[in-house]
Design an enzyme around this catalytic site. Structure first.
Site, PDB file in Angstrom:
ATOM      1  N   ASP A  34      24.069  56.355  -5.043  1.00 30.56           N
ATOM      2  CA  ASP A  34      23.640  57.022  -4.030  1.00 30.56           C
ATOM      3  C   ASP A  34      24.035  56.979  -2.723  1.00 30.56           C
ATOM      4  OD1 ASP A  34      22.427  54.621  -3.860  1.00 30.56           O
ATOM      5  OD2 ASP A  34      20.420  54.720  -3.986  1.00 30.56           O
ATOM      6  N   GLU A  36      24.386  53.765  -1.411  1.00 33.66           N
ATOM      7  CA  GLU A  36      24.039  52.439  -0.686  1.00 33.66           C
ATOM      8  C   GLU A  36      25.104  51.232  -1.127  1.00 33.66           C
ATOM      9  OE1 GLU A  36      20.041  50.976  -2.188  1.00 33.66           O
ATOM     10  OE2 GLU A  36      19.124  52.383  -1.078  1.00 33.66           O
ATOM     11  N   ARG A 113      28.193  51.834  23.453  1.00 39.66           N
ATOM     12  CA  ARG A 113      27.935  52.891  24.368  1.00 39.66           C
ATOM     13  C   ARG A 113      26.782  52.807  25.087  1.00 39.66           C
ATOM     14  NH1 ARG A 113      31.826  56.761  23.942  1.00 39.66           N
ATOM     15  NH2 ARG A 113      33.254  56.706  21.881  1.00 39.66           N
ATOM     16  N   GLN A 114      25.601  52.680  24.345  1.00 39.49           N
ATOM     17  CA  GLN A 114      24.279  52.503  25.130  1.00 39.49           C
ATOM     18  C   GLN A 114      23.886  51.267  25.299  1.00 39.49           C
ATOM     19  OE1 GLN A 114      22.107  55.476  25.325  1.00 39.49           O
ATOM     20  NE2 GLN A 114      20.701  54.281  26.617  1.00 39.49           N
ATOM     21  N   LYS A 207      36.209  58.839  37.903  1.00 43.61           N
ATOM     22  CA  LYS A 207      35.870  60.059  36.707  1.00 43.61           C
ATOM     23  C   LYS A 207      34.262  60.003  36.891  1.00 43.61           C
ATOM     24  CE  LYS A 207      35.266  58.733  32.329  1.00 43.61           C
ATOM     25  NZ  LYS A 207      35.903  58.268  31.029  1.00 43.61           N
TER      26      LYS A 207
HETATM   27  C1  R5P Z   1      34.577  55.054  29.040  1.00 46.83           C
HETATM   28  O1  R5P Z   1      34.238  54.854  30.214  1.00 46.83           O
HETATM   29  C2  R5P Z   1      35.587  54.949  28.140  1.00 46.83           C
HETATM   30  O2  R5P Z   1      36.166  53.703  28.951  1.00 46.83           O
HETATM   31  C3  R5P Z   1      36.610  55.645  27.677  1.00 46.83           C
HETATM   32  O3  R5P Z   1      37.173  56.207  28.998  1.00 46.83           O
HETATM   33  C4  R5P Z   1      35.919  56.837  27.119  1.00 46.83           C
HETATM   34  O4  R5P Z   1      34.851  56.424  26.061  1.00 46.83           O
HETATM   35  C5  R5P Z   1      36.942  57.856  26.466  1.00 46.83           C
HETATM   36  O5  R5P Z   1      36.235  58.844  25.957  1.00 46.83           O
HETATM   37  P1  R5P Z   1      37.076  60.198  25.516  1.00 46.83           P
HETATM   38  O6  R5P Z   1      38.259  59.910  24.872  1.00 46.83           O
HETATM   39  O7  R5P Z   1      36.284  60.958  24.809  1.00 46.83           O
HETATM   40  O8  R5P Z   1      37.154  60.843  26.979  1.00 46.83           O
END
Ligand code: R5P
Length: 313
Positions: A34, A36, A113-114, A207
Site C-alpha cells: 500500500d 507505506e 520554502r515556507q 527579482k
Molecule cells: C528562491 O529565491 C531560490 O533561491 C531560487 O531562486 C528559486 O527557488 C528558483 O526557482 P525556479 O527555478 O523555479 O525559478
C-alpha cells in the site's frame, strides 16, 4: 564513526563517508504494497551504530523522505538505547544505553520554502519539520538552506554548511567565468563568496516573483559584454529564475552563460528549458539529478565536524 543512509541519499552518504574516512552502511528500506515504508537496521550494523557516533544522511524530499527519515531516526535511537526487544525473540533483546551520538545530515531540506508566516493560520513548515526531526537526534547538519534563520533556535546544535567552496572550484576548473551573477538578493551571499573564491567580478539582480512560474527582474546595467558568466543560486526548480537572468545577460552581450546551484530540483522539464538559455548546468548531488557534477561530501563533512565538536563527541 559510521555514516548510514536509507533510500534517498546513498551516493552522497558514500561521498561523506569517503571524505571523513569512516565506514558507510545502507539501512534496509522497503515499501509495503500500500506504499507505506518499512525500515530496519541490519543485524550486522547494530554493533557499529552502538559503538560510535553515527551520522544519518537523509533528505526530507519528496514527502516520503520525511517519514523515512523519522523512522530511521527512531530505529537508531532504539538501537543506541539498547531497546532491541522483538516478537521473534532474536537476542540480545536488551543492551546498555550508549547515550548521545546521532547526527542527522540533511542534504536537501524539503519544506524549507515556507520559513515565515505571511497570513494568520499558516504553518511555518520549515520549523515544523525541523522540530519533528530534532526531537529524535542529537544534532542537525543542513546543506545550503535557503534561509537559515528559521532553524536557528532548535533544541539541538545545528550546523549550516555550504557546498559553495566546491561549486566555486568546479566552475573555476571547467568554465573559468569572468563574472558571477546572483539572480536575486537572496543568493547574494552565496554567489559573492563564489566570485571571491574564483577571483572574478560579481553583481546581482532584483527579482519579483509573481507566481511559481512567473518572475520579473528589475532592469540593471551589467558589465558583461564579451564575458563568460555563471549564475549561482541555492536551488533551481522550474528554471524560470535562471532563464530570465540569462536573458538579461545575453541582451547585454554576455558570450557564455552557465547556471550553477547546490540543489538541482529541475521540475517539469527544467533542464530542457534551461538549455535553451544557458551553455551549461552544474549542480551537486544533494538530491538525485541529471546534472550532479559537484560532490556534496566535503561540505557535509565540515558540518559534521562542527556539531561533533559542539557535542564534545
Ligand atoms: C528562491 O529565491 C531560490 O533561491 C531560487 O531562486 C528559486 O527557488 C528558483 O526557482 P525556479 O527555478 O523555479 O525559478
Amino acid at each position: 564513526m559510521v555514516v548510514v543512509s536509507g533510500s534517498n541519499s546513498g551516493p552522497l552518504a558514500k561521498q561523506l563517508a569517503e571524505t571523513l574516512g569512516w565506514a558507510h552502511h545502507g539501512l534496509e528500506t522497503r515499501r509495503f504494497p500500500d506504499t507505506e515504508g518499512y525500515i530496519r537496521i541490519p543485524s550486522e550494523v547494530i554493533e557499529a551504530i552502538r559503538s560510535e557516533p553515527v551520522v544519518l544522511v537523509s533528505n526530507t524530499f519528496p514527502d516520503s523522505g520525511i517519514v523515512e527519515t523519522l523512522l530511521m531516526l527512531d530505529a537508531l535511537r532504539d538501537v543506541r538505547k539498547g531497546d532491541l526487544q522483538n516478537l521473534r525473540n532474536i537476542g540480545p533483546e536488551s543492551l546498555p544505553d550508549v547515550g548521545k551520538g546521532v547526527v542527522l545530515a540533511v542534504p536537501y531540506f524539503g519544506y524549507s520554502r515556507q520559513d515565515k508566516r505571511f497570513k494568520p493560520g499558516e504553518s511555518v513548515s520549515a520549523r515544523a519539520i525541523a522540530e519533528m526531526l530534532t526531537s529524535r537526534c542529537d544534532a542537525l547538519v543542513v546543506l545550503d538552506l535557503h534561509a537559515p534563520a528559521v532553524l536557528e533556535h532548535l533544541s539541538v546544535p545545528v550546523a549550516f554548511t555550504s557546498a559553495m567552496p566546491e561549486l566555486a572550484k568546479h566552475l573555476k576548473e571547467t568554465v573559468n567565468p569572468d563574472f558571477i551573477l546572483s539572480p536575486d538578493k537572496g543568493a547574494i551571499e552565496r554567489a559573492s563568496n563564489v566570485a571571491q573564491q574564483i577571483g572574478c567580478e560579481f553583481s546581482y539582480l532584483e527579482k519579483t516573483r509573481i507566481d511559481a512560474h512567473t518572475i520579473v527582474h528589475k532592469a540593471k546595467d551589467l558589465d558583461v559584454a564579451g564575458k563568460s558568466v555563471a549564475i549561482v543560486d541555492d536551488m533551481i526548480a522550474t528554471g524560470g529564475t535562471i532563464c530570465r537572468a540569462a536573458d538579461a545577460l545575453r541582451s547585454q552581450g554576455a558570450v557564455e552563460v552557465h547556471a550553477a546551484c547546490c540543489h538541482g530540483l529541475f521540475t517539469g522539464g527544467a533542464i530542457a528549458r534551461l538549455l535553451r538559455y544557458v551553455d551549461g548546468v552544474h549542480a551537486t548531488g544533494s538530491l538525485a539529478n541529471a546534472r550532479d557534477v559537484i560532490s556534496g561530501g566535503p561540505a557535509l563533512a565540515r558540518g559534521v565536524h562542527q556539531v561533533l565538536e559542539q557535542l564534545s563527541l
